[in-house]
Design an enzyme around this catalytic site. Structure first.
Site, PDB file in Angstrom:
ATOM      1  N   THR A   1      18.988   3.674  14.501  1.00  0.00           N
ATOM      2  CA  THR A   1      18.283   3.434  13.243  1.00  0.00           C
ATOM      3  C   THR A   1      16.768   3.487  13.416  1.00  0.00           C
ATOM      4  OG1 THR A   1      17.842   1.700  11.611  1.00  0.00           O
ATOM      5  CG2 THR A   1      18.522   0.952  13.771  1.00  0.00           C
ATOM      6  N   ASP A   2      16.065   3.751  12.321  1.00  0.00           N
ATOM      7  CA  ASP A   2      14.594   3.719  12.362  1.00  0.00           C
ATOM      8  C   ASP A   2      14.064   2.285  12.464  1.00  0.00           C
ATOM      9  OD1 ASP A   2      15.160   2.836   9.786  1.00  0.00           O
ATOM     10  OD2 ASP A   2      13.874   4.297   8.765  1.00  0.00           O
ATOM     11  N   GLU A   3      14.947   1.287  12.199  1.00  0.00           N
ATOM     12  CA  GLU A   3      14.471  -0.110  12.196  1.00  0.00           C
ATOM     13  C   GLU A   3      14.018  -0.569  13.576  1.00  0.00           C
ATOM     14  OE1 GLU A   3      16.601  -2.975   9.957  1.00  0.00           O
ATOM     15  OE2 GLU A   3      17.035  -1.579   8.343  1.00  0.00           O
TER      16      GLU A   3
ATOM     17  N   TYR B   1      19.455  -7.671  13.896  1.00  0.00           N
ATOM     18  CA  TYR B   1      20.129  -6.351  13.839  1.00  0.00           C
ATOM     19  C   TYR B   1      19.312  -5.298  14.582  1.00  0.00           C
ATOM     20  CZ  TYR B   1      21.187  -1.697  11.994  1.00  0.00           C
ATOM     21  OH  TYR B   1      21.441  -0.342  11.890  1.00  0.00           O
TER      22      TYR B   1
ATOM     23  N   LYS C   1      20.134  -3.157  18.022  1.00  0.00           N
ATOM     24  CA  LYS C   1      20.179  -1.689  18.076  1.00  0.00           C
ATOM     25  C   LYS C   1      19.161  -1.168  19.104  1.00  0.00           C
ATOM     26  CE  LYS C   1      22.304   0.877  15.936  1.00  0.00           C
ATOM     27  NZ  LYS C   1      23.665   1.454  16.124  1.00  0.00           N
TER      28      LYS C   1
HETATM   29  P1  NAD Z   1      29.179   0.256   8.503  1.00  0.00           P
HETATM   30  O1  NAD Z   1      28.953  -1.206   8.639  1.00  0.00           O
HETATM   31  O2  NAD Z   1      29.487   0.835   7.174  1.00  0.00           O
HETATM   32  O3  NAD Z   1      30.372   0.713   9.488  1.00  0.00           O
HETATM   33  C1  NAD Z   1      30.487   0.210  10.791  1.00  0.00           C
HETATM   34  C2  NAD Z   1      31.895   0.537  11.299  1.00  0.00           C
HETATM   35  O4  NAD Z   1      32.008   0.045  12.634  1.00  0.00           O
HETATM   36  C3  NAD Z   1      33.001  -0.121  10.479  1.00  0.00           C
HETATM   37  O5  NAD Z   1      34.043   0.806  10.227  1.00  0.00           O
HETATM   38  C4  NAD Z   1      33.497  -1.241  11.390  1.00  0.00           C
HETATM   39  O6  NAD Z   1      34.872  -1.564  11.196  1.00  0.00           O
HETATM   40  C5  NAD Z   1      33.241  -0.648  12.766  1.00  0.00           C
HETATM   41  N1  NAD Z   1      33.089  -1.685  13.799  1.00  0.00           N
HETATM   42  C6  NAD Z   1      32.291  -2.786  13.734  1.00  0.00           C
HETATM   43  N2  NAD Z   1      32.449  -3.529  14.849  1.00  0.00           N
HETATM   44  C7  NAD Z   1      33.340  -2.873  15.630  1.00  0.00           C
HETATM   45  C8  NAD Z   1      33.917  -3.141  16.892  1.00  0.00           C
HETATM   46  N3  NAD Z   1      33.594  -4.256  17.582  1.00  0.00           N
HETATM   47  N4  NAD Z   1      34.796  -2.255  17.419  1.00  0.00           N
HETATM   48  C9  NAD Z   1      35.124  -1.135  16.738  1.00  0.00           C
HETATM   49  N5  NAD Z   1      34.650  -0.843  15.508  1.00  0.00           N
HETATM   50  C10 NAD Z   1      33.766  -1.709  14.969  1.00  0.00           C
HETATM   51  O7  NAD Z   1      27.902   0.936   9.144  1.00  0.00           O
HETATM   52  P2  NAD Z   1      27.121   2.282   8.744  1.00  0.00           P
HETATM   53  O8  NAD Z   1      26.112   1.973   7.706  1.00  0.00           O
HETATM   54  O9  NAD Z   1      28.119   3.349   8.511  1.00  0.00           O
HETATM   55  O10 NAD Z   1      26.347   2.549  10.110  1.00  0.00           O
HETATM   56  C11 NAD Z   1      26.970   3.285  11.155  1.00  0.00           C
HETATM   57  C12 NAD Z   1      25.998   3.395  12.314  1.00  0.00           C
HETATM   58  O11 NAD Z   1      24.811   4.073  11.886  1.00  0.00           O
HETATM   59  C13 NAD Z   1      25.522   2.050  12.867  1.00  0.00           C
HETATM   60  O12 NAD Z   1      25.420   2.162  14.255  1.00  0.00           O
HETATM   61  C14 NAD Z   1      24.154   1.845  12.233  1.00  0.00           C
HETATM   62  O13 NAD Z   1      23.340   1.061  13.060  1.00  0.00           O
HETATM   63  C15 NAD Z   1      23.654   3.270  12.134  1.00  0.00           C
HETATM   64  N6  NAD Z   1      22.696   3.544  11.042  1.00  0.00           N
HETATM   65  C16 NAD Z   1      22.977   3.165   9.760  1.00  0.00           C
HETATM   66  C17 NAD Z   1      22.074   3.505   8.734  1.00  0.00           C
HETATM   67  C18 NAD Z   1      22.339   3.131   7.288  1.00  0.00           C
HETATM   68  O14 NAD Z   1      21.463   3.326   6.449  1.00  0.00           O
HETATM   69  N7  NAD Z   1      23.496   2.624   6.939  1.00  0.00           N
HETATM   70  C19 NAD Z   1      20.910   4.208   9.026  1.00  0.00           C
HETATM   71  C20 NAD Z   1      20.649   4.564  10.361  1.00  0.00           C
HETATM   72  C21 NAD Z   1      21.572   4.248  11.353  1.00  0.00           C
HETATM   73  O1  DAU Z   2      16.617   1.956   7.918  1.00  0.00           O
HETATM   74  C1  DAU Z   2      17.948   2.117   8.332  1.00  0.00           C
HETATM   75  C2  DAU Z   2      18.726   0.851   8.036  1.00  0.00           C
HETATM   76  O2  DAU Z   2      18.898   0.805   6.620  1.00  0.00           O
HETATM   77  C3  DAU Z   2      20.088   0.787   8.742  1.00  0.00           C
HETATM   78  O3  DAU Z   2      19.884   0.750  10.127  1.00  0.00           O
HETATM   79  C4  DAU Z   2      20.860  -0.460   8.305  1.00  0.00           C
HETATM   80  O4  DAU Z   2      22.162  -0.440   8.879  1.00  0.00           O
HETATM   81  C5  DAU Z   2      20.986  -0.421   6.785  1.00  0.00           C
HETATM   82  O5  DAU Z   2      21.639  -1.592   6.346  1.00  0.00           O
HETATM   83  C6  DAU Z   2      19.618  -0.299   6.128  1.00  0.00           C
HETATM   84  O6  DAU Z   2      18.834  -1.514   6.324  1.00  0.00           O
HETATM   85  P1  DAU Z   2      17.956  -2.145   5.124  1.00  0.00           P
HETATM   86  O7  DAU Z   2      17.760  -3.570   5.433  1.00  0.00           O
HETATM   87  O8  DAU Z   2      16.773  -1.310   4.838  1.00  0.00           O
HETATM   88  O9  DAU Z   2      18.999  -1.929   3.913  1.00  0.00           O
HETATM   89  P2  DAU Z   2      19.477  -2.886   2.708  1.00  0.00           P
HETATM   90  O10 DAU Z   2      20.311  -2.029   1.802  1.00  0.00           O
HETATM   91  O11 DAU Z   2      20.042  -4.162   3.172  1.00  0.00           O
HETATM   92  O12 DAU Z   2      18.100  -3.190   1.980  1.00  0.00           O
HETATM   93  C7  DAU Z   2      17.267  -2.160   1.471  1.00  0.00           C
HETATM   94  C8  DAU Z   2      16.014  -2.818   0.899  1.00  0.00           C
HETATM   95  O13 DAU Z   2      16.378  -3.569  -0.267  1.00  0.00           O
HETATM   96  C9  DAU Z   2      15.360  -3.818   1.846  1.00  0.00           C
HETATM   97  O14 DAU Z   2      13.952  -3.762   1.689  1.00  0.00           O
HETATM   98  C10 DAU Z   2      15.877  -5.173   1.373  1.00  0.00           C
HETATM   99  C11 DAU Z   2      16.072  -4.968  -0.124  1.00  0.00           C
HETATM  100  N1  DAU Z   2      17.185  -5.736  -0.742  1.00  0.00           N
HETATM  101  C12 DAU Z   2      18.409  -5.640  -0.184  1.00  0.00           C
HETATM  102  C13 DAU Z   2      19.476  -6.340  -0.715  1.00  0.00           C
HETATM  103  C14 DAU Z   2      20.847  -6.262  -0.088  1.00  0.00           C
HETATM  104  C15 DAU Z   2      16.954  -6.491  -1.879  1.00  0.00           C
HETATM  105  O15 DAU Z   2      15.819  -6.534  -2.407  1.00  0.00           O
HETATM  106  N2  DAU Z   2      18.004  -7.191  -2.417  1.00  0.00           N
HETATM  107  C16 DAU Z   2      19.255  -7.157  -1.872  1.00  0.00           C
HETATM  108  O16 DAU Z   2      20.166  -7.847  -2.390  1.00  0.00           O
END
Ligand code: NAD
Ligand code: DAU
Length: 350
Positions: A131-133, A156, A160
């Site tokens: 992730t970019d975080e 988180y 990562k």
């Molecule tokens: P998600 O939470 O939707 O999915 C995570 C999956 O991992 C789920 O299917 C869960 O059952 C599985 N999992 C969790 N713990 C596990 C374990 N101990 N063993 C096996 N499986 C397990 O997450 P996502 O948003 O699809 O993110 C996927 C990946 O991409 C993550 O590594 C996250 O850090 C990264 N990522 C997410 C975003 C985003 O915006 N969502 C952006 C950049 C990177």
């Molecule tokens: O940048 C990549 C990341 O983006 C991934 O690595 C993470 O897995 C993914 O969850 C996401 O993280 P964020 O914290 O940016 O996403 P989230 O959807 O939780 O929140 C987006 C923005 O909205 C953030 O600034 C917090 C705000 N927010 C979020 C929620 C859930 C609110 O204002 N209210 C809310 O209820």
């Protein structure tokens, strides 16, 4: 058949990656390993789960012995590792689970790959999806490049960041062929409704408050999930081992502006009067350690592979709203049970 292990394939991004690989590469055997936590849902893959080149493995990456047994049995050539605890708010209330899954789980997979490949690195790859975080927060200007120093602020992003360091350490110390990509915020179908966009679509549908953290001035760089999956495919097949790639939408939105656009699109699709759902906007206590701004510089990926986002954000958001409105059954399934407890704990007293 070339055997590829995709972890976390039942989750949001993982399910799009599994679908792409199963459909595009019939000569690969795709193993989807997932623990099916609250975020994992096999319904996400019901269109491809009968294909002959797809297999589901119910397992937990926290269990090192199981990982080793599985690698011994299946002799994977490649790993695309997405399994993780992924929600920042949950990491604030339950940090240890993030260390166990994201750090220990990743090291278990690295150990299994290292043991089985045993120095025969030819044709092997451990691709770690991050992730970019990990880069921390930006001020009003600037971008994260692949050279930006890590500076995570939430449990988180710290977990990562740690997992990224382990992947690079296994490359540098043992020669394990690996690649890391760091992507910005994804949106699209099948995202669990704890994350901003699906949470707010669901709340709009049920006329529930839209909890905006702080003033809503935080900025995120949004990318349609299918474009992230396409970038992973490109990098997996053509990226140089040991390298890092940033993936981003070049699409920055202040939360409050995005939320107003989301209200507008959803109101229109629901046949409601303009501005109806904006009235649900409720400013709540800010997230602890809330990063102000993320923005990815994906020049390297664009220049080396010609990759770019395929959709304008307005278009992608409209497709996304349409998907959630057409898949109320999916939303109802994932928001029953434990979700109610989570929602009450997170937003109940606000
Ligand atoms: P998600 O939470 O939707 O999915 C995570 C999956 O991992 C789920 O299917 C869960 O059952 C599985 N999992 C969790 N713990 C596990 C374990 N101990 N063993 C096996 N499986 C397990 O997450 P996502 O948003 O699809 O993110 C996927 C990946 O991409 C993550 O590594 C996250 O850090 C990264 N990522 C997410 C975003 C985003 O915006 N969502 C952006 C950049 C990177
Ligand atoms: O940048 C990549 C990341 O983006 C991934 O690595 C993470 O897995 C993914 O969850 C996401 O993280 P964020 O914290 O940016 O996403 P989230 O959807 O939780 O929140 C987006 C923005 O909205 C953030 O600034 C917090 C705000 N927010 C979020 C929620 C859930 C609110 O204002 N209210 C809310 O209820």
């Amino acid at each position: 058949m070339k055997k590829i292990l995709i972890t976390g394939g039942a989750g949001f991004i993982g399910s799009h990656v599994v679908r792409l690989f199963v459909n595009k590469y019939p000569d690969y055997m795709i193993y989807n390993l997932d623990k099916l936590t609250y975020a994992g849902n096999l319904e996400n893959l019901k269109d491809i789960d009968k294909k002959p080149n797809y297999k589901f493995v119910l397992s937990d990456i926290k269990n090192g012995e199981s990982m080793l047994e599985l690698f011994k049995k299946e002799q994977f050539e490649g790993v695309i590792h997405l399994a993780a605890e992924s929600h920042v708010d949950r990491s604030i209330s339950h940090p240890t689970e993030f260390v166990m899954t994201n750090v220990i789980g990743t090291v278990n997979l690295l150990n299994a790959a290292k043991f089985i490949w045993n120095g025969n690195w030819e044709g092997k790859l451990f691709y770690h999806v991050s992730t970019d975080e990990v880069y921390g927060t930006l001020g009003k200007t600037g971008f994260f490049t692949e050279e930006t120093a890590y500076d995570p602020h939430s449990p988180y992003s710290a977990s990562k960041a740690s997992s990224d360091h382990f992947v690079r350490a296994y490359h540098d110390t043992y020669g394990l062929p690996s690649i890391v990509s760091n992507c910005s915020n994804n949106y699209g179908p099948n995202q669990f409704p704890e994350k901003l966009i699906p949470l707010f679509i669901n709340n709009i549908c049920h006329n529930k408050p839209l909890p905006v953290y702080g003033k809503g001035y935080n900025v995120r760089d949004w990318l349609y999930v299918v474009d992230h999956a396409a970038a992973i495919d490109l990098i997996y097949h053509t990226g140089n081992k040991g390298e890092t790639f940033n993936i981003g939408g070049n699409n920055e939105w202040r939360n409050i502006d995005l939320i107003k656009l989301l209200c507008k699109i959803t109101d229109k699709k629901l046949g409601r009067e303009p501005h109806t759902s904006e009235k649900l906007i409720t400013y709540v206590t800010d997230r602890a350690g809330h990063d102000l701004r993320y923005a990815i510089d994906s020049f390297k990926l664009q220049k080396e592979f010609g990759w770019k986002p395929s959709l304008r954000f307005e278009e992608g958001l409209e497709k996304t709203v349409k998907w959630y409105l057409n898949n109320q059954g999916w939303l109802n399934n994932v928001t029953s049970g434990n979700y109610q407890k989570y929602y009450q704990e997170m937003y109940g007293n606000r």
